[in-house]
Design an enzyme around this catalytic site. Structure first.
Site, short mmCIF file in Angstrom:
data_model
loop_
_atom_site.label_atom_id
_atom_site.label_comp_id
_atom_site.label_asym_id
_atom_site.label_seq_id
_atom_site.Cartn_x
_atom_site.Cartn_y
_atom_site.Cartn_z
N HIS A 94 -1.47 1.46 6.91
CA HIS A 94 -2.05 1.63 5.47
C HIS A 94 -1.47 3.23 5.18
CE1 HIS A 94 -4.32 0.78 1.69
NE2 HIS A 94 -5.25 1.72 2.29
N CYS A 113 0.76 -1.22 0.04
CA CYS A 113 0.16 -0.08 0.04
C CYS A 113 0.75 1.27 -0.10
CB CYS A 113 -0.99 -0.02 1.24
SG CYS A 113 -0.19 -0.15 2.89
N ASP A 168 -7.52 6.07 -2.93
CA ASP A 168 -6.79 4.82 -2.42
C ASP A 168 -6.73 3.84 -3.58
OD1 ASP A 168 -5.96 2.65 -1.17
OD2 ASP A 168 -6.99 2.77 0.41
#
Length: 681
Positions: A287, A245, A302
């Protein structure tokens, strides 16, 4: 050559804070280039800050160190006024660790240092060359501004849109196809240049970058689970087409900056892979995502979650594009993203970490499939008298299903025109997992909600049949399948004598099939349709139901188009309840394939006939020449003026009685249509 090197060093040393970011980067890059070519000595000067209090304190002095070794890297120094500094702790699980420095508010000048490998030079130079397209202040500083009041959206969500700005996704159709098909031929510069060929606004540039990343970069599960792994370089990501991520966010930021769009990486907590309902968050952030500046306002994206998902059982990644995480409305984004800095929530008022932990988590599919709200609004439900109730409101008719502890049992789910209602009865005390799924416009059900049920009491009087499937009761879906105007609109039918009659209109060309299911007693797979007798009158269907004993039963309704091959399709079921322990009804007579859909039986309805009796028969049959009743002997039935075949038959000396028909008067072949059993003497 020595003069050239000395000149470059003096240029770097005379950097003033009033100079532009571009001039500082170019001066330092020249030092790095000269060292890379071997024009500077290996002796690396050490840096020490000038004593405070002297005018021009932003100037650095260099002190030679005979033990220093030159490093082939580019160093860029930014300065900015900050009230509170943030520190970079390192890398864990592939995600940068940030923390606020403790102590009093810091009012001085903070230096942000960027260290880049040699291969980053071309991208950096191009980034500065595009600086004229970035928003700058009066001093020419192009560093993105921090979010402020005009970026904030109201909380809670006002249901206006899933996006933080007005979008027509159809306008992206051509661009999306183009961007998804672009290939990374060499470096990041060329890739961004290719993507921008069809992008003419900042919004389109961001969209093209988003689409490319979501369709080409795979989530690296192994890398995400490793500890103390360094963040991915964009060059490595392009080569392997994999990252974690942090790599997704870093790549997205770098590409946006190359495209001339302000973008920031935002670290924080998330309710993603491995999240357990109601869990607490602490320690390092797990994250990272992005904020992008468009049309004078910050927006959230995202690309990690936009690219696909990880199977919770196999831990394998699957590309599955998710539009939800592109410019998501902040009031929805906060449900599964909690940033390190509350300003990046882009909400007014902002939410606390405790609120983030306790608030109901609506998965992205909840909104993708048109859900608007759910009640209760907390992830943990305590049962009341052994029951928990959940309702969902949707903007359009939607199919739902649920699972309690992994099974479709112990609940009544009824569909509504704009949502559903679910009543769950946990079979034991303790903690239970409730999952709710929705179908939407796709052919598969997707998980949209998860609850944790706390049950401290079990109502033993509520034991639902294991075969009671979903939905329960007629609805918009049964109308869509051709069943209309039911005599019993409620999902539960109570009968005191163990019998009931249910009728409804049936659309032309639709066949109906029904079956009765209980958890115990004489009902088996062979006899589950023998306690229901089906009658048809024009476009009306009637189901006569007789229960074999007291209890709760699932009455399932199936349909099938007559002209189409295939199996019957389950539509809905009723819950039939009877508390009378004296109920003991026999089965209806067994019918065979020649019993037509429009036939009607008036008597005898019981499938078991008394011995040594004359039993009257009356039924309506269509397109029949002759009708016989066969026991030990054969008795013909006659056709009256009302269109019914009637007569009687003796059950003496036989164990079974059949009704036979002759369809063509010119033939002598009779077909069986009904079968009765005779009680033993």
């Amino acid at each position: 050559m020595a003069c050239l090197a000395e000149s470059a060093k003096r240029s770097a040393l005379r950097l003033q804070r009033r100079g532009s970011a571009l001039s500082r980067a170019l001066a330092l890059s020249r030092v790095g280039q000269l060292r890379a070519r071997g024009h500077l000595q290996r002796k690396q000067p050490s840096v020490r800050p000038r004593r405070p209090g002297r005018k021009g304190g932003g100037i650095m002095e260099l002190k030679k160190d005979i033990n220093a070794v030159s490093i082939d890297m580019l160093l860029i120094v930014h300065s900015e006024k900050r009230r509170a500094a943030q520190g970079f702790q390192g890398v864990g699980n592939g995600v940068r660790r940030w923390q606020k420095l403790e102590g009093n508010d810091f009012h001085g000048t903070q230096l942000t240092v960027e260290v880049h490998p040699r291969d980053a030079m071309p991208q950096l130079l191009k980034k500065f060359s595009l600086a004229k397209r970035l928003q700058g202040d009066k001093n020419g500083n192009t560093r993105p501004r921090q979010p402020g009041g005009k970026d904030a959206h109201a909380y809670p969500w006002d249901r206006s849109s899933l996006k933080s700005m007005s979008l027509d996704l159809q306008q992206f159709e051509k661009l999306d196809i183009y961007a998804s098909q672009v290939t990374a031929k060499s470096g990041l510069d060329e890739l961004v240049s290719d993507l921008l060929q069809e992008a003419h606004t900042d919004l389109e540039r961001v969209r093209a970058i988003w689409i490319w990343i979501c369709h080409h970069i795979e989530y690296d599960i192994a890398a995400a689970q490793e500890k103390d792994r360094q963040a991915f370089k964009p060059t490595d990501i392009l080569r392997t087409q994999k990252t974690n991520c942090d790599g997704y966010a870093g790549l997205f930021e770098r590409m946006c900056r190359l495209a001339g769009v302000q973008c920031m990486t935002v670290p924080g907590y998330s309710k993603g892979f491995g999240y357990q309902t109601g869990q607490s968050f602490s320690g390092e952030f797990d994250h990272a995502w992005n904020a992008v500046y468009l049309e004078g306002r910050w927006h959230l994206v995202d690309s990690t979650w936009g690219s696909g998902l990880v199977d919770t059982i196999t831990s394998k990644f699957t590309f599955l594009y998710n539009e939800f995480y592109f410019l998501t409305h902040p009031a929805l984004f906060i449900e599964d993203h909690f940033p390190d800095n509350k300003n990046w929530q882009l909400l007014k008022p902002p939410q606390s970490l405790r609120q983030f932990e306790n608030n109901m988590y609506h998965k992205s599919e909840f909104y993708n499939k048109g859900m608007l709200s759910a009640h209760p609004e907390t992830s943990m439900i305590r049962t009341v008298n052994g029951k928990a109730t959940v309702t969902i409101e949707s903007c359009a008719p939607t199919l739902f299903m649920f699972m309690l502890n992994g099974k479709q049992e112990h609940g009544l789910l009824s569909l509504r025109k704009n949502g559903m209602k679910l009543e769950v009865y946990p079979p034991t005390m303790g903690t239970h997992k409730l999952q709710i799924f929705a179908k939407g416009n796709s052919d598969i059900y997707s998980s949209v909600l998860e609850y944790t049920l706390k049950c401290n009491y079990v109502d033993m009087g509520v034991q639902l049949p294991a075969e009671l499937h979903q939905p329960v009761g007629p609805s918009w879906f049964s109308e869509q399948m051709g069943i209309m105007k039911p005599s019993h609109p409620d999902p539960i039918i109570h009968t005191s004598d163990g019998r009931c009659s249910i009728s409804f209109s049936v659309e032309e060309g639709i066949n109906v099939l029904a079956s009765l299911h209980g958890d115990d007693g004489p009902i088996t797979e062979e006899t589950q349709r023998r306690y229901i007798f089906q009658l048809h009158r024009e476009k009306q269907t009637e189901l006569k139901v007789q229960l074999p004993h007291a209890g709760k039963f699932a009455l399932k309704i199936f349909v099938k188009k007559r002209q189409e091959p295939g199996n019957y399709i389950f539509v809905f079921n009723y819950l039939v309840c009877c508390a009378n322990t004296k109920v003991n009804w026999p089965m209806f007579p067994e019918s065979f394939g020649n019993w037509g859909q429009d036939n009607e039986l008036l008597e005898p309805l019981s499938g078991v006939l008394p011995a040594n009796r004359n039993v009257p028969f009356k039924l309506k049959l269509h397109g029949i020449a002759k009708v016989l009743v066969k026991g030990q002997d054969t008795w013909p039935l006659t056709l009256n003026h009302e269109g019914y075949w009637e007569g009687s038959c003796s059950t003496a000396g036989c164990q079974e009685v059949y009704v036979m028909v002759l369809e063509n008067a010119n033939h002598n072949f009779y077909s069986y249509i009904l079968k009765y059993k005779v009680n033993a003497q």
